[in-house]
Design an enzyme around this catalytic site. Structure first.
Site, PDB file in Angstrom:
ATOM      1  CD  GLN A 161      60.823 -19.290  97.921  1.00 62.67           C
ATOM      2  OE1 GLN A 161      60.395 -20.354  97.516  1.00 62.67           O
ATOM      3  NE2 GLN A 161      60.651 -18.897  99.156  1.00 62.67           N
ATOM      4  CD  GLU A 291      56.479 -21.851  97.966  1.00 56.31           C
ATOM      5  OE1 GLU A 291      57.213 -22.772  97.583  1.00 56.31           O
ATOM      6  OE2 GLU A 291      56.867 -20.958  98.746  1.00 56.31           O
ATOM      7  CG  HIS A 315      56.312 -28.301 102.203  1.00 58.73           C
ATOM      8  ND1 HIS A 315      56.826 -28.054 103.451  1.00 58.73           N
ATOM      9  CD2 HIS A 315      56.784 -27.311 101.409  1.00 58.73           C
ATOM     10  CE1 HIS A 315      57.573 -26.962 103.410  1.00 58.73           C
ATOM     11  NE2 HIS A 315      57.567 -26.499 102.171  1.00 58.73           N
ATOM     12  CD  GLU A 316      56.470 -27.273  97.797  1.00 57.79           C
ATOM     13  OE1 GLU A 316      56.259 -26.052  97.922  1.00 57.79           O
ATOM     14  OE2 GLU A 316      57.524 -27.811  98.205  1.00 57.79           O
ATOM     15  CG  HIS A 319      54.496 -23.045 100.709  1.00 56.22           C
ATOM     16  ND1 HIS A 319      54.951 -22.177 101.679  1.00 56.22           N
ATOM     17  CD2 HIS A 319      55.523 -23.915 100.491  1.00 56.22           C
ATOM     18  CE1 HIS A 319      56.197 -22.500 102.024  1.00 56.22           C
ATOM     19  NE2 HIS A 319      56.566 -23.569 101.319  1.00 56.22           N
ATOM     20  CD  GLU A 338      59.579 -22.846 102.928  1.00 57.83           C
ATOM     21  OE1 GLU A 338      59.011 -23.939 103.157  1.00 57.83           O
ATOM     22  OE2 GLU A 338      59.539 -22.281 101.817  1.00 57.83           O
ATOM     23  CG  ASP A 397      68.431 -19.147  96.431  1.00 55.90           C
ATOM     24  OD1 ASP A 397      67.263 -19.154  96.872  1.00 55.90           O
ATOM     25  OD2 ASP A 397      68.708 -19.103  95.218  1.00 55.90           O
ATOM     26  CE1 TYR A 405      63.219 -24.473 104.171  1.00 55.61           C
ATOM     27  CE2 TYR A 405      61.352 -25.909 103.721  1.00 55.61           C
ATOM     28  CZ  TYR A 405      62.280 -24.988 103.289  1.00 55.61           C
ATOM     29  OH  TYR A 405      62.264 -24.576 101.982  1.00 55.61           O
TER      30      TYR A 405
HETATM   31  N1  BES Z   1      59.571 -22.638  98.683  1.00 58.33           N
HETATM   32  C1  BES Z   1      60.362 -23.778  98.927  1.00 58.33           C
HETATM   33  C2  BES Z   1      61.544 -23.898  98.001  1.00 58.33           C
HETATM   34  C3  BES Z   1      62.500 -22.727  98.024  1.00 58.33           C
HETATM   35  C4  BES Z   1      62.786 -22.039  99.194  1.00 58.33           C
HETATM   36  C5  BES Z   1      63.098 -22.314  96.861  1.00 58.33           C
HETATM   37  C6  BES Z   1      63.645 -20.949  99.167  1.00 58.33           C
HETATM   38  C7  BES Z   1      63.974 -21.248  96.842  1.00 58.33           C
HETATM   39  C8  BES Z   1      64.257 -20.556  98.003  1.00 58.33           C
HETATM   40  C9  BES Z   1      59.523 -25.055  98.857  1.00 58.33           C
HETATM   41  O1  BES Z   1      58.247 -24.923  99.373  1.00 58.33           O
HETATM   42  C10 BES Z   1      60.184 -26.088  99.725  1.00 58.33           C
HETATM   43  O2  BES Z   1      60.241 -25.865 100.902  1.00 58.33           O
HETATM   44  N2  BES Z   1      60.651 -27.164  99.135  1.00 58.33           N
HETATM   45  C11 BES Z   1      61.232 -28.265  99.866  1.00 58.33           C
HETATM   46  C12 BES Z   1      60.163 -29.292 100.064  1.00 58.33           C
HETATM   47  C13 BES Z   1      60.175 -30.018 101.334  1.00 58.33           C
HETATM   48  C14 BES Z   1      60.384 -29.233 102.581  1.00 58.33           C
HETATM   49  C15 BES Z   1      58.933 -30.888 101.445  1.00 58.33           C
HETATM   50  C16 BES Z   1      62.351 -28.839  99.012  1.00 58.33           C
HETATM   51  O3  BES Z   1      62.521 -28.387  97.881  1.00 58.33           O
HETATM   52  O4  BES Z   1      63.066 -29.703  99.468  1.00 58.33           O
HETATM   53 ZN    ZN Z   2      58.321 -24.741 101.522  1.00 54.31          ZN
END
Ligand code: BES
Ligand code: ZN
Length: 624
Positions: A161, A291, A315-316, A319, A338, A397, A405
Site C-alpha cells: 500500500q 492490514e 485497528h488492523e 480493516h 481509514e 502515500d 483518519y
Molecule cells: N493501511 C494503513 C497503513 C498505510 C496507509 C500504509 C496508507 C500505506 C498507505 C494501516 O492500517 C494504518 O492505518 N496504520 C496506522 C495504524 C494506526 C492508525 C493505529 C499506522 O501505521 O500508524
Molecule cells: Zn488503517
C-alpha cells in the site's frame, strides 16, 4: 433480482464456498459498482482484467532480488490487449498461453512507473511474465542480520500500500480491482516465508512454501515476509509470528486478540478471512501496522509490556471489514478505508477495554486532527483538509494523515450520535454485508447512507460540507475524556510548581503520558529538566512517549540535546533504530523548526540506510 440478493447473502457468509461453486462459471467477484477510473493505475479494466495470479518467486538475499514469474489468468471476454502496472521491474519475457509475445513498456512516470502492454487474442487465457526485481524496489525492505532482533539472519518484508505492489510484481495495481492468488516461494533453507494468505506455522525443510488466497483481494494487499520467524497461537483463530527472541513478549502483549476478534464480529458480522495472525516485524517497518489479509504486519514499537498500544491491533483487525471487505475504489476515497477503521477500532476498544479507554483514544485523534487542520491552513493548503481527496498527479502515500483518519472518524461519530447508535450499527452491519468484496467510492457511500438511514434522520448534518468542505465543521463532536481531565489538572499543578505524587501517575497508560506531554506549551519549556528529572522521559522505552517528548524538547529547548547526555543519546539511537514514519516525521520536523536542522541531517545521514523507501521519501522531502 432474487438471485442477486441471494448472492449477496452467500457472499457475506461463506465466500470461499461461493467461490468454489462459481469457479467454473464466468463470475469473478460480486462487483456491483462500475469501475471508477483510478488516476494511480495504468490498468484498463474496462478492456481486460485479471482474475487470478500464480506467483513463482525465488528470494535471493545476496542479490536483494526476487526472481521468477507472475502467471495471470485472464477474466473471460477481454479485449485485444492487457495493461499492467510495473515500476522498475526487469521484464525478461511475456508468454500468452505459452507463446512468447511482443510486449512494450511505456515511458516511466516518477510516481506511477511504467505501463506494461501486451497483445491478446480473443481466446487468450493465461499470461506469464518472467521477471525480476531491482535492488531499489520500493515495496521491499531487505534487512541485514544486524537490523533484526536475532542478528543472525537477514529479513525481507514488503509494503504494497498504496501503489508499491507494482515494484515487486506486474499487476493491475488499483484498489478497485481484485483477484485471488496462489504462490510458490523459494527462500534460503531454514527461513520462514509468510504471505497475506494461508500460512505455514512451521519452517519447511527445503525452503519451499506454497500459499493460497482464495478470496479476491486488491494488489495493495499483496504481502510477503521472509526471516527467522516462529509462530505461537494466541486463540483458536489468532496467533503471532515473530523473531524467536520477540515471540513470548509479543504473545503476552496480544493476549486479548481473540477477544477483540469476537468483539468485532459481535459488532459488524462474521470475520470473513479464516485466521487472523499478526507478524511482528523489525523496527524499521515504516508503519505502525498494515492490514495484510490473514496476517497483519506490525511494528515492534507497540510491544511495551503493558498492552497499552494494542489499539493498533484493533485497528488492523477492523480493516478486515472496512478496507479488506469493502475497499476504497481509489486513493481519493482513502477516508472510507481509514475513517471507518478508526471508528471501528474505537468501538472494539470500547467493547474490550471500556468507554474511558476508548475516549482517550478519541481525544488523541481529535488533537491530531485539530493540529493537522491548523498546519495545513497555515501552509495555505486548506484543500487538503477535505475528506474526499484529490490525489491525481501526487503520490497517494502523501495523503496518509489525520484528515482521512480522524476527520473521517469524527464524521462517523457525528452520524452515530445523530441517528443513534443502534440504528447506525445496524446500518454498518448491512453495509459491510451487502458490499463485501467490492469497492466503494465516496459518492456511492453517501447514496447508500441516505437511502438507508433516511434524509430526515440525517437532516442536521451537512454531508456535503463534511465530505467536500475544508477545515473543521462547526458540528464536529469533541471527545471528552475524564481521564484526560485528570491529567490536565495534574499538569496545571505541575506547571504551578506543585509536585506530582507518584501514586497519581503510577497507573497512567501510554495515552495519559502522551497527552500529559503534549499539553505543555512553549512557555513551559523551562520545566523540561524538571520533567525529565521526575519522570525520566529521556530513558523511556516507549516509542510513543519518546516521540512526543523529543518533539517537544527539540522544538522549544533544542540546547537540551547537548546539555543532557542521556537525552542526546536516546534521541539519536531512537532515530537510527526506529523507522516508523509516524514517529520520525514529528521528531525531525521539530528539530527543523527548533533550529537544529544540522543535527537532524547529521543523525539522518546515519539513520537513512535503516529506513524503508516510504520513510526515506518523507524525511528526504522534509530535510531536502
Ligand atoms: N493501511 C494503513 C497503513 C498505510 C496507509 C500504509 C496508507 C500505506 C498507505 C494501516 O492500517 C494504518 O492505518 N496504520 C496506522 C495504524 C494506526 C492508525 C493505529 C499506522 O501505521 O500508524
Ligand atoms: Zn488503517
Amino acid at each position: 433480482m432474487k438471485h442477486h440478493t441471494l448472492r449477496k447473502l452467500v457472499a457475506a457468509f461463506c465466500w470461499p464456498l461461493l467461490f468454489t461453486a462459481c469457479s467454473s462459471n464466468k463470475t469473478t467477484t460480486p462487483m456491483e459498482s462500475p469501475y471508477i477510473a483510478d488516476p494511480h493505475s495504468y490498468a484498463r479494466p474496462e478492456q481486460s482484467r485479471v482474475d487470478a495470479l500464480h506467483l513463482q518467486l525465488t528470494v535471493d538475499f545476496e542479490r536483494q532480488q526476487l526472481r521468477g514469474a507472475a502467471v495471470w489468468t485472464l477474466a473471460p471476454e477481454h479485449g485485444d490487449s492487457l495493461v499492467l502496472d510495473t515500476y522498475d521491474l526487469n521484464i525478461d519475457s511475456v508468454l500468452v498461453d505459452g507463446a512468447p509475445v511482443a510486449f512494450s513498456l511505456g515511458e516511466k512516470d516518477a510516481i506511477l512507473g511504467q505501463p506494461l502492454r501486451l497483445p491478446l487474442r480473443p481466446t487468450s487465457q493465461e499470461v506469464r511474465i518472467v521477471y525480476s526485481t531491482q535492488p531499489g524496489a520500493r515495496a521491499l525492505q531487505w534487512l541485514d542480520p544486524a537490523q533484526t532482533a536475532g542478528k543472525k539472519q537477514p529479513f525481507l518484508f514488503t509494503q504494497s500500500q498504496a501503489i508499491l505492489a507494482r515494484t515487486w510484481l506486474p499487476c493491475q495495481d488499483s484498489p478497485g480491482l481484485r483477484y485471488r492468488y496462489t504462490a510458490d516461494i523459494q527462500v534460503p533453507v531454514g527461513m520462514m516465508a509468510l504471505m497475506s494468505a494461508t500460512n505455514p506455522t512451521e519452517r519447511s525443510a527445503d525452503g519451499r512454501y506454497s500459499f493460497e488466497m482464495e478470496i479476491p483481494v486488491p494488489a495493495y494487499l499483496m504481502a510477503l515476509a521472509v526471516g527467522d520467524i516462529d509462530f505461537k497461537a494466541v486463540g483458536p483463530r489468532t496467533g503471532v509470528y515473530a523473531e524467536p527472541s520477540m515471540l513470548e513478549k509479543s504473545v503476552y502483549e496480544f493476549e486479548e486478540m481473540e477477544a477483540m476478534l469476537e468483539a468485532a464480529e459481535a459488532l459488524y458480522g462474521p470475520y470473513a478471512w479464516g485466521k487472523y495472525d499478526v507478524l511482528v516485524l523489525p523496527p524499521s517497518f515504516p508503519f505502525g501496522g498494515m492490514e495484510n489479509p490473514r496476517l497483519t504486519f506490525a511494528t515492534p514499537t507497540i510491544i511495551t509490556g503493558d498492552r497499552s498500544l494494542v489499539s493498533l491491533i484493533a485497528h488492523e483487525l477492523a480493516h478486515s471489514w472496512s478496507g479488506n471487505l469493502v475497499t476504497n475504489a481509489t486513493w481519493d476515497d482513502f477516508w472510507l478505508n481509514e475513517g471507518f477503521t478508526v471508528y471501528f477500532e474505537n468501538r472494539i476498544m470500547e467493547a474490550v477495554y471500556g468507554p474511558d479507554f476508548a475516549e482517550m483514544l478519541a481525544g488523541i485523534g481529535y488533537a491530531d486532527m485539530v493540529e493537522e487542520i491548523a498546519d495545513l491552513t497555515a501552509k495555505g493548503e486548506l484543500a487538503k483538509t477535505s475528506l474526499k481527496a484529490n490525489m491525481a498527479g501526487t503520490d497517494p502515500d502523501d495523503g496518509v494523515g489525520p484528515i482521512a483518519y480522524d476527520k473521517g472518524y469524527h464524521f462517523l461519530r457525528l452520524i452515530d450520535e445523530t441517528v443513534g447508535r443502534a440504528k447506525f450499527d445496524a446500518f454498518l452491519r448491512t453495509y459491510f454485508t451487502e458490499n463485501a468484496f467490492s469497492s466503494m467510492h465516496t459518492e456511492r457511500f453517501v447514496q447508500i447512507l441516505t437511502d438507508s438511514l433516511g434524509a430526515e434522520a440525517l437532516a442536521g448534518i451537512d454531508l456535503q460540507d463534511w465530505i467536500y468542505g475544508t477545515g473543521l465543521p462547526a458540528d464536529c463532536p469533541k471527545p471528552a475524556s475524564p481521564r484526560f481531565t485528570q491529567v490536565d489538572s495534574w499538569r496545571s499543578k505541575f506547571i504551578a510548581g506543585e509536585s506530582l505524587p507518584q501514586q497519581q501517575y503510577a497507573a497512567w497508560s501510554t495515552q495519559e503520558w502522551v497527552y500529559f506531554i503534549r499539553g505543555f506549551a512553549a512557555a513551559d519549556a523551562k520545566l523540561i529538566p524538571a520533567l525529565d528529572e521526575q519522570f525520566n522521559f529521556s530513558s523511556s522505552r516507549n516509542a510513543e512517549i519518546l516521540s512526543v517528548w523529543f518533539a517537544y524538547v527539540m522544538k522549544h529547548q533544542p540546547k537540551y540535546a547537548q546539555l543532557n547526555g542521556i537525552f542526546g543519546k536516546s534521541l539519536e539511537s531512537f532515530l537510527v533504530e526506529v523507522g516508523r514514519r509516524k514517529f520520525l516525521m514529528p521528531t525531525y520536523r521539530a528539530m527543523k523548526e527548533g533550529g537544529s536542522i544540522a543535527l537532524a541531517r547529521q543523525i539522518y545521514t546515519k539513520a537513512r540506510p535503516n529506513y524503508h523507501a516510504v520513510a526515506r521519501q518523507s524525511v528526504d522531502a522534509l530535510l531536502q
